[in-house]
Design an enzyme around this catalytic site. Structure first.
Site, PDB file in Angstrom:
ATOM      1  N   TRP A   1      53.594  65.687  64.190  1.00  0.00           N
ATOM      2  CA  TRP A   1      52.793  64.452  64.215  1.00  0.00           C
ATOM      3  C   TRP A   1      51.833  64.402  63.034  1.00  0.00           C
ATOM      4  CZ3 TRP A   1      47.368  64.122  66.007  1.00  0.00           C
ATOM      5  CH2 TRP A   1      46.754  65.378  66.077  1.00  0.00           C
ATOM      6  N   ASP A   2      51.556  65.542  62.442  1.00  0.00           N
ATOM      7  CA  ASP A   2      50.681  65.598  61.282  1.00  0.00           C
ATOM      8  C   ASP A   2      51.111  64.587  60.229  1.00  0.00           C
ATOM      9  OD1 ASP A   2      51.058  67.896  62.768  1.00  0.00           O
ATOM     10  OD2 ASP A   2      50.553  69.262  61.152  1.00  0.00           O
TER      11      ASP A   2
ATOM     12  N   GLU B   1      45.110  72.075  71.283  1.00  0.00           N
ATOM     13  CA  GLU B   1      46.051  72.887  72.051  1.00  0.00           C
ATOM     14  C   GLU B   1      45.392  74.025  72.816  1.00  0.00           C
ATOM     15  OE1 GLU B   1      48.846  73.855  69.017  1.00  0.00           O
ATOM     16  OE2 GLU B   1      49.806  71.892  69.128  1.00  0.00           O
TER      17      GLU B   1
ATOM     18  N   LYS C   1      40.512  73.996  69.709  1.00  0.00           N
ATOM     19  CA  LYS C   1      41.176  74.484  68.510  1.00  0.00           C
ATOM     20  C   LYS C   1      40.921  73.505  67.370  1.00  0.00           C
ATOM     21  CE  LYS C   1      45.841  75.661  66.917  1.00  0.00           C
ATOM     22  NZ  LYS C   1      47.256  75.248  67.101  1.00  0.00           N
ATOM     23  N   GLN C   2      40.897  72.245  67.715  1.00  0.00           N
ATOM     24  CA  GLN C   2      40.795  71.212  66.689  1.00  0.00           C
ATOM     25  C   GLN C   2      40.252  69.934  67.301  1.00  0.00           C
ATOM     26  OE1 GLN C   2      45.167  71.588  66.775  1.00  0.00           O
ATOM     27  NE2 GLN C   2      45.144  69.557  65.884  1.00  0.00           N
TER      28      GLN C   2
END
Lengths: 742, 742
Positions: free
Chosen positions: A357-358, A484, A584-585
């Site tokens: 998806w990046d 995640e 995580k992000q």
């Protein structure tokens, strides 16, 4: 505005000391073919090395082994694999190999020019006994204009002797086809060396052309690799070695080597071998200088519509770093509608060369806003995955289409569904890119032919995946968001917001009449509208929970952890991470970054302040989202710091894994940080909206933008912001709230 | 009350036609050693066969291959493996093998006596040409009194001829050491055949003793297998074959074969070989009849305290089926404190021979209430896993101990943590069994030496795993309950109720002083009490959600599915199952079954009515919980039906996988259904509480109960319920609300 050093990456001036990281950084490619920046002969140094030549989307399969199998799990791993390496050249002077054993290597320099696309490697070598000294210079390019071609020019210049015999051994090397083994789940482990048992020698009419056909066993693909030099030599076809002895006097000797990498899915008129022969012969006759010229022209054109100028920035590397990022994105991206852009570009087999998806969220905006043709090609590549995505959804038990979380050929290739297939936001991410592309280009033909079908099928999926909760409205349970470190939760805010956005895009930018041919009934259309309107977003207070239960979990005191405990995923069990408020992000913050207009200023600030201390940035995708979301908030220093860290991902090897490949999404994300975090760009169907700000440490910056086919330039300095129409029809721009037609 | 047919399982009278299912059913074992009921010579029929000889806890390891690896995942699979098979015997008459090719087999009968523990197999064989006819009878037992011994007696009776040569070939067979390959995650796939490369021949002083040492490579365990016959023969040590030729006239010929399976962890005085020699020589001198007598005596004693009488039940097989279940539990259960009871007993390598929570929740009550010494041994086996469980918890990031979800050696061996490690109810399940054991036995010494330490360490784990939620109280987020069609949810009601129960048990049955030596401070003690009191149980209405979000998910219309779509786990992706209100097995209903006193009658009825239609019973553990919970509710017929279905699991092969082994937990669960569903038994530290009911279709039943060391008998008939003290000190019994000291 720019100095020459702002266009060239030079080895040794970089802080990175790890050769394998440098090999990633010095990668040259054209989106089809990529070659890591390794030395032509490893024996000139004793540095660790990982050679790699890759064709985007050329992959092998292997069965996925599960500790515990379950129904519907993907059965096949896809891995982009390393191909035989045509860069290998050994030199011998009077019979002695030009290496670190027979002599001393000095002034060893590697450069990568962002203007010419050339990578050079040169060094001086002094033989131990005779003290004979030469300067060796290699120049290579992977042609942007001839997608299958890797070309090299080699010059050997005698420095202090009158006469010697120079022997050149040039090969198509297969010794490098081995693979690192690692427990790091982000590193690939399919071994291309076993494929060597199946290669066959090319049987060309041209006796000087050597090479092989390199077939995969699982995916049944073949790449033909041909090699031709500009002077005749002695060929050993069985080992793919070309050899030549030359008398070298006081004048330099120069020769050229051309390699053609041609996979059998590429269109060709006669046989593939003929295609390879034709391309190589053409190179030979055109010569290296012609290829150089073509390359420079191509890049000049590229920079004309894509160059980002940063004047007097607080960090002298920022200009160079931003160009490096855009240059590598160009080198990594598939442009033919059949290839995407992999997580590591064409610099490594990391993440198996998969498309994530990046692409749509982090990378595509750059292309959408500056190179819309490439953006279109990327979306068409997704379109080609649609039928497999419909099967995928059906297989899972749902209607519509679910795009694969990670893939090369369109099949879901994830082995752990809680952090992949359950990340159903992938659909909305792709549709977000479709929406952006459509708003920036006004490309109705694309929507009609490709976009609407994807939009309808992915919307159908969400209707079927979600359900109406009497208390909450339309809910999406059992999903995994971008972060995640949490999985299988209910109502991930990012996912719900993005799906709401997609359904609104479908039902407001288009009409039922436009999609009836796709089988949409008025009832279904009504459901799309209803789901968009009823989508559950917890907005009881300003603080929005990342999901229904996130805010009630205990926190981890990140500041008490040791540096070596990061990234957490390598040091903590997923269960422990899932149990805690730790990211995580960016997750919700990413939604704020992408759609700030959906949040009040207070909400933005509240959520930024809440989530930032909980975020480890263990993903390289994280910082740019924070940079964007934070850019308008109180903490401007934070933005600058994050932007800098984001820029440095590869150049400074800040994730300590640039050796495993470049971080293409982070590169795109950094550009995105400037466009969304400084320019505050947004397009609608009818106008381009800009609210640019200038960071206090900057003097000025210039951003090129393509909107509805017109070339614009936004210049921001301390004196204000100016938009200039460079070419194309006039367009409507709302600059800092003031609407002007340029 | 019983007829002879209620003590004997007879092949062909059973509806099961699948020979491999029958081989599971005819398994003989003693909790240490188990042997599947295969034919001695497969060539007498052409039925599919899976031989199997197992030692409880004798396992091989192999690396677990993950599609995607993550930190903290178990690295090693443990698998109970099949051993060389000593039951193999071939007969030849006048040089012709007694098989289906050379003759006709008739009157082929297999029996298993639940009174004597003997399995017999006999058939008549008529040779094709000569029409010579013999009756062959094999009898085998796995001794309950000599744990390493498998013994066989063979009789060959001439039926119509005067004289022939009978050749006997008796082997320790290794040809059967192959393995089924299957995609069913419940089936094991470690291949014991590869271990044959490492076996060595036993070098006994006794030339008639043949055998081998069978070592595993990964787990570094060895089993010595010795074979001795009661008559001398010609031995080929290299193939482990014993051969004998005998003249057969009109009289039957009988011979005996003894095998000793001895794994090197067993205690022994001299060498293991000497131990094997000694045991075999002792058998040879005692003779098969002596072993038979010992076996009958042992079983007589067993049935005295464990037999369940059912008079005139509505299903004529119920009496036999219930005895079969209890008999197989006895045959499967480890009794030495170093072995548990595996999911398939000693009948198969299904589920890798692992020990699960089923042991404590489904199986242990039978032993606790009738054979407390065996229950004690099972709990001590858990105690031996405690130090590994403390490491396990620490490794995951938590305090205290987390018992492994599935294991042989105490290490977690699950490859999919969302349906294993996340099922943290395992701790509370084991503690529930500890509590029951303590209440039924008053065994303070056990609690002091083993129980309290387990109780404290597992409670510590929960304090560390859970957290206080300002709105809800003490919550346990990100867990998986018994129902594996849901995973990683918040506040699974079963889990929370069981943990509450455990913490109450600890803090009310014991004092802080009793656990200070285990490092418990008054602060921690207070936390235990607080967590118990504050434990979140959603009791806003009578309907209790299986977890925080379960009730808001959409339902699957189970009645619309086709029969072949069950079990759902083999036909639906986990994500789809997780997203819906569908149960693999009883979850909250199990909590009601185990602790009905925690729920009002209305709650019981409401939840039963709600969850029953959502439950697929895809787990064989499901029905008995519904039977229990439903027993006092309106729908009595439902109870009878469920009880019957539960009893028939193996005998009728209702799960279609008895071939892959017996369902020990279902067997224990059926007994539990009667004790909790009819007798409504419950013990406290001071009294035994009974509220028995009689199903309308039954005339009477008699249940033996051991309470605080005393033997009781509960007889329930249409005239009422009577408790009789058979032996031991008087105990307090509350029968239907009336407290009496017997």
């Amino acid at each position: 505005m720019s100095t020459s050093s702002n266009w060239t990456i030079i080895d040794n001036q970089l802080p990175v000391s790890d050769n394998e990281a440098l090999e990633s950084i010095f990668t040259v490619g054209n989106g089809y073919l990529g070659v890591r920046g390794s030395y032509e002969d490893d024996e000139i140094s004793n540095q660790a090395t990982t050679h790699g030549v890759f064709i985007n989307g050329f992959y092998e399969t292997a069965p996925i082994m599960y500790g515990e199998q379950a129904y519907g799990y993907p059965y096949e791993r896809q891995s982009m694999i390393s191909l035989p390496d045509a860069t290998h050249i050994e030199l011998l002077l009077d019979g002695l190999r030009v290496d670190r054993n027979n002599g001393t290597v000095s002034q060893n320099v590697r450069t990568l020019s962002l203007k010419t696309g050339l990578m050079t490697h040169s060094f001086t070598w002094e033989e131990n006994l005779s003290k004979d000294k030469i300067r060796v210079s290699y120049t290579r390019l992977v042609s942007h204009t001839r997608k299958h071609i890797l070309a090299m020019q080699v010059t050997v210049k005698p420095l202090n002797f009158k006469r010697a015999i120079l022997t050149i051994k040039s090969t198509l090397d297969t010794n490098s086809l081995t693979v690192h083994h690692s427990n790091d789940p982000r590193v690939s482990d399919i071994n291309p060396a076993v494929m060597l048992n199946h290669t066959t020698t090319l049987e060309s009419q041209n006796a000087q052309l050597m090479g092989m056909a390199f077939p995969t066993q699982g995916s049944k693909l073949t790449t033909l690799i041909g090699v031709l030099h500009n002077i005749d030599g002695v060929i050993d076809q069985s080992t793919c070695t070309w050899q030549k002895q030359l008398l070298i006097d006081e004048k330099p000797i120069t020769f050229e080597k051309y390699a053609c990498y041609f996979d059998t899915r590429e269109p060709h008129k006669n046989t593939v071998l003929t295609a390879v022969e034709t391309e190589l012969t053409q190179c030979q006759s055109d010569g290296f200088d012609q290829l150089k010229t073509e390359q420079t022209n191509y890049l000049t054109q590229f920079w004309r519509t894509s160059n980002l100028h940063i004047a007097n920035d607080y960090n002298s590397n920022l200009q160079l770093e931003s160009r490096f990022d855009l240059f590598q994105l160009l080198q990594s991206v598939g442009k033919d509608g059949r290839r995407g852009i992999s997580a590591k570009g064409l610099s490594s087999t990391g993440y198996d060369g998969h498309y994530f998806w990046d692409t749509e969220i982090y990378i595509m905006p750059f292309f959408t806003m500056t190179q819309p043709k490439i953006a279109r090609a990327l979306l068409i590549n997704r379109y080609h995955q649609l039928s497999k995505s419909i099967q995928h959804a059906k297989h899972l038990g749902y209607a519509g289409a679910l795009f694969p979380w990670r893939t090369i050929n369109g099949q879901e290739s994830s082995a752990y569904f809680p952090a992949s297939t359950a990340a159903v936001h992938i659909n909305a991410d792709i549709m977000f890119a479709v929406q952006q592309y459509f708003y920036f280009t006004n490309d109705h033909q694309f929507m009609h032919q490709y976009g609407l079908k994807m939009l309808v099928e992915t919307s159908r999926f969400y209707l079927s995946y979600g359900n109406w909760d009497p208390d909450k409205g339309f809910v999406l349970n059992t999903v995994t968001g971008p972060d995640e470190y949490t999985a299988l939760v209910n109502n991930n805010a990012y996912t719900n917001l993005m799906v709401k956005n997609q359904l609104e895009f479908l039902t407001t930018s288009f009409t039922l009449e436009q999609v009836t041919s796709l089988g949409v009934t008025s009832d279904e259309w009504h459901q799309f509208k209803l789901a968009a309107a009823d989508m559950f977003i917890d907005q009881t207070g300003d603080l929005i929970g990342q999901d229904d239960s996130f805010l009630n979990k205990p926190k981890i005191e990140l500041t008490k952890l040791k540096k070596r405990q990061f990234p957490l995923l390598l040091h903590f069990h997923p269960l422990y991470l899932y149990q805690h408020q730790v990211l995580k992000q960016a997750d919700l913050i990413l939604a704020i970054a992408l759609m700030p207009y959906r949040f009040s200023k207070k909400q933005q600030q509240t959520n930024y302040d809440y989530y930032e201390p909980l975020t480890t940035h263990d993903s390289s995708l994280s910082r740019c989202a924070y940079a964007i979301a934070g850019s308008k908030l109180t903490d401007q220093k934070q933005f600058s710091k994050m932007l800098q860290l984001s820029f440095e991902t590869d150049i400074e090897d800040s994730q300590h894994n640039t050796a495993d490949g470049l971080h293409t999404a982070s590169m795109g994300g950094t550009w995105l940080a400037i466009l969304l975090g400084l320019v505050h760009i947004r397009a609608t169907e009818t106008k381009l909206i800009l609210e640019p700000i200038l960071p206090p440490q900057w003097d000025a910056y210039v951003v090129p933008i393509t909107y509805h086919g017109s070339q614009l330039k936004l210049s921001v300095s301390k004196r204000g912001a100016i938009v200039t129409l460079l070419s194309g029809d006039p367009v409507v721009v709302e600059l800092n709230g003031k609407q002007v037609t340029f």
